[in-house]
Design a protein around this motif. Structure first.
Motif, PDB file in Angstrom:
ATOM      1  N   LEU A   1      62.140  86.066  63.810  1.00 16.28           N
ATOM      2  CA  LEU A   1      63.336  85.286  64.079  1.00 16.28           C
ATOM      3  C   LEU A   1      64.551  86.202  64.119  1.00 16.28           C
ATOM      4  CD1 LEU A   1      64.220  81.982  62.381  1.00 16.28           C
ATOM      5  CD2 LEU A   1      65.827  83.851  62.231  1.00 16.28           C
ATOM      6  N   THR A   2      65.402  86.010  65.123  1.00 10.43           N
ATOM      7  CA  THR A   2      66.680  86.709  65.174  1.00 10.43           C
ATOM      8  C   THR A   2      67.767  85.667  65.426  1.00 10.43           C
ATOM      9  OG1 THR A   2      66.414  87.164  67.532  1.00 10.43           O
ATOM     10  CG2 THR A   2      65.804  88.915  66.020  1.00 10.43           C
ATOM     11  N   ALA A   3      68.922  85.868  64.803  1.00  6.42           N
ATOM     12  CA  ALA A   3      70.014  84.908  64.960  1.00  6.42           C
ATOM     13  C   ALA A   3      71.352  85.612  64.817  1.00  6.42           C
ATOM     14  CB  ALA A   3      69.889  83.809  63.912  1.00  6.42           C
ATOM     15  N   TRP A   4      72.379  84.984  65.365  1.00  9.01           N
ATOM     16  CA  TRP A   4      73.746  85.479  65.273  1.00  9.01           C
ATOM     17  C   TRP A   4      74.640  84.327  64.874  1.00  9.01           C
ATOM     18  CZ3 TRP A   4      70.119  87.393  68.367  1.00  9.01           C
ATOM     19  CH2 TRP A   4      69.989  88.775  68.427  1.00  9.01           C
ATOM     20  N   PRO A   5      75.722  84.628  64.182  1.00  9.04           N
ATOM     21  CA  PRO A   5      76.662  83.568  63.791  1.00  9.04           C
ATOM     22  C   PRO A   5      77.209  82.844  65.022  1.00  9.04           C
ATOM     23  CG  PRO A   5      77.223  85.649  62.720  1.00  9.04           C
ATOM     24  CD  PRO A   5      76.159  85.946  63.729  1.00  9.04           C
ATOM     25  N   GLN A   6      77.350  81.527  64.914  1.00 11.04           N
ATOM     26  CA  GLN A   6      77.900  80.762  66.032  1.00 11.04           C
ATOM     27  C   GLN A   6      79.299  81.225  66.381  1.00 11.04           C
ATOM     28  OE1 GLN A   6      77.619  76.541  65.366  1.00 11.04           O
ATOM     29  NE2 GLN A   6      75.391  76.586  65.303  1.00 11.04           N
ATOM     30  N   GLU A   7      80.050  81.665  65.393  1.00  8.88           N
ATOM     31  CA  GLU A   7      81.419  82.110  65.659  1.00  8.88           C
ATOM     32  C   GLU A   7      81.457  83.302  66.597  1.00  8.88           C
ATOM     33  OE1 GLU A   7      82.717  85.220  62.191  1.00  8.88           O
ATOM     34  OE2 GLU A   7      83.069  83.116  61.822  1.00  8.88           O
ATOM     35  N   THR A   8      80.368  84.071  66.670  1.00  9.99           N
ATOM     36  CA  THR A   8      80.290  85.195  67.602  1.00  9.99           C
ATOM     37  C   THR A   8      80.449  84.694  69.032  1.00  9.99           C
ATOM     38  OG1 THR A   8      78.797  86.368  66.125  1.00  9.99           O
ATOM     39  CG2 THR A   8      78.811  87.086  68.419  1.00  9.99           C
ATOM     40  N   TYR A   9      79.927  83.493  69.307  1.00 10.24           N
ATOM     41  CA  TYR A   9      79.962  82.938  70.655  1.00 10.24           C
ATOM     42  C   TYR A   9      81.138  82.002  70.878  1.00 10.24           C
ATOM     43  CZ  TYR A   9      75.303  84.806  70.636  1.00 10.24           C
ATOM     44  OH  TYR A   9      74.239  85.651  70.536  1.00 10.24           O
ATOM     45  N   THR A  10      81.797  81.590  69.814  1.00  7.96           N
ATOM     46  CA  THR A  10      82.871  80.614  69.964  1.00  7.96           C
ATOM     47  C   THR A  10      84.247  81.191  69.677  1.00  7.96           C
ATOM     48  OG1 THR A  10      82.508  79.870  67.680  1.00  7.96           O
ATOM     49  CG2 THR A  10      81.355  78.670  69.417  1.00  7.96           C
ATOM     50  N   ARG A  11      84.339  82.488  69.428  1.00  8.08           N
ATOM     51  CA  ARG A  11      85.641  83.119  69.191  1.00  8.08           C
ATOM     52  C   ARG A  11      86.503  83.020  70.439  1.00  8.08           C
ATOM     53  NH1 ARG A  11      83.106  88.495  67.104  1.00  8.08           N
ATOM     54  NH2 ARG A  11      82.358  87.796  65.103  1.00  8.08           N
ATOM     55  N   ALA A  12      87.810  83.143  70.253  1.00  5.75           N
ATOM     56  CA  ALA A  12      88.734  83.154  71.392  1.00  5.75           C
ATOM     57  C   ALA A  12      88.451  84.368  72.265  1.00  5.75           C
ATOM     58  CB  ALA A  12      90.170  83.194  70.883  1.00  5.75           C
TER      59      ALA A  12
ATOM     60  N   PRO B   1      76.334  78.890  60.081  1.00  2.45           N
ATOM     61  CA  PRO B   1      75.840  78.284  61.326  1.00  2.45           C
ATOM     62  C   PRO B   1      75.457  79.385  62.318  1.00  2.45           C
ATOM     63  CG  PRO B   1      77.892  77.249  60.621  1.00  2.45           C
ATOM     64  CD  PRO B   1      77.698  78.475  59.766  1.00  2.45           C
ATOM     65  N   THR B   2      74.263  79.280  62.899  1.00  2.00           N
ATOM     66  CA  THR B   2      73.761  80.336  63.772  1.00  2.00           C
ATOM     67  C   THR B   2      73.155  79.783  65.056  1.00  2.00           C
ATOM     68  OG1 THR B   2      71.600  80.303  62.696  1.00  2.00           O
ATOM     69  CG2 THR B   2      73.192  81.900  61.872  1.00  2.00           C
ATOM     70  N   PHE B   3      73.074  80.664  66.059  1.00  2.00           N
ATOM     71  CA  PHE B   3      72.266  80.474  67.256  1.00  2.00           C
ATOM     72  C   PHE B   3      71.212  81.563  67.190  1.00  2.00           C
ATOM     73  CE2 PHE B   3      76.420  79.033  69.158  1.00  2.00           C
ATOM     74  CZ  PHE B   3      76.056  77.706  69.318  1.00  2.00           C
ATOM     75  N   GLY B   4      69.985  81.259  67.626  1.00  2.00           N
ATOM     76  CA  GLY B   4      68.974  82.304  67.572  1.00  2.00           C
ATOM     77  C   GLY B   4      67.743  81.998  68.397  1.00  2.00           C
ATOM     78  N   TYR B   5      66.733  82.822  68.179  1.00  2.00           N
ATOM     79  CA  TYR B   5      65.452  82.731  68.891  1.00  2.00           C
ATOM     80  C   TYR B   5      64.351  83.099  67.915  1.00  2.00           C
ATOM     81  CZ  TYR B   5      61.613  83.999  71.968  1.00  2.00           C
ATOM     82  OH  TYR B   5      60.391  84.079  72.569  1.00  2.00           O
ATOM     83  N   PHE B   6      63.242  82.376  67.977  1.00  2.00           N
ATOM     84  CA  PHE B   6      62.081  82.757  67.187  1.00  2.00           C
ATOM     85  C   PHE B   6      60.841  82.741  68.064  1.00  2.00           C
ATOM     86  CE2 PHE B   6      61.639  78.164  66.836  1.00  2.00           C
ATOM     87  CZ  PHE B   6      60.271  77.970  66.906  1.00  2.00           C
ATOM     88  N   ALA B   7      59.859  83.530  67.658  1.00  2.00           N
ATOM     89  CA  ALA B   7      58.560  83.567  68.331  1.00  2.00           C
ATOM     90  C   ALA B   7      57.489  83.717  67.270  1.00  2.00           C
ATOM     91  CB  ALA B   7      58.496  84.733  69.316  1.00  2.00           C
TER      92      ALA B   7
END
Length: 178
Positions: A119-130, A104-110
């Motif tokens: 397209l670039t994306a990062w794992p959702q867990e990167t943003y949802t970690r404690a 699962p990722t969050f990202g941006y494309f153009a």
């Protein structure tokens, strides 16, 4: 045509860009540029990307031409159906999806004017970690200061509002002849 193709000559997949050359509104010829995915892969690999980041170059059909991580293992694969739908209706956007490796990722494309999709994306867990333990005291102290500021604002507002309300009441009594 701006797509990835393989004509079976043993060279492997190539990305082609066809650019019409026009003069006085007429197309005189088509200039074709053929790019090996390895060349685009070297551009991505030359970036200083975090290991968990996903960076992808796709052709105008949503087919992977180069990717970090994984490189050649992903060339020729098609983007997920939800991303293909977004590519058709938007030229650029933030998104939430699942990467080709199931993350699962969050990202941006153009989309470039030539049809390429970056397209670039990062794992959702990167943003949802404690929240890291070192940051927790800062967050808590910020919340306490915010609460004090809100409390102080109410106290000051009440101090300003009370005399104004008293004057309003006195004005109403004067109008009533009291």
């Amino acid at each position: 045509v701006r797509a990835l193709y393989d004509d079976g000559d043993g060279v492997g997949p190539r990305a082609a860009v066809v650019q019409p050359v026009r003069r006085d509104g007429r197309t005189l010829l088509n200039l074709t540029l053929t790019i090996l995915p390895q060349e685009l892969q070297s551009l991505i690999d030359g970036q200083t990307l975090p290991a968990e980041a996903v960076a992808t170059i796709l052709d105008d059909r949503g087919v992977v031409v180069a990717r970090h991580p994984g490189g050649a293992d992903y060339v020729g694969r098609t983007a997920s159906p939800d991303m293909l739908a977004r590519f058709r209706i938007e030229n650029e956007a933030l998104f939430e999806s699942v990467s080709l490796d199931g993350m699962p990722t969050f990202g941006y494309f153009a989309t470039a004017p030539q049809g390429w999709i970056y397209l670039t994306a990062w794992p959702q867990e990167t943003y949802t970690r404690a929240i890291p333990a070192a940051v927790l005291p800062l967050v808590l102290s910020t919340l306490v200061l915010f609460a004090l500021a809100v409390g102080g604002a109410f106290w000051v507002a009440r101090g300003i509002a009370q005399p104004v309300l008293s004057l309003k009441a006195l004005a109403a009594r004067m109008r009533a002849g009291q």
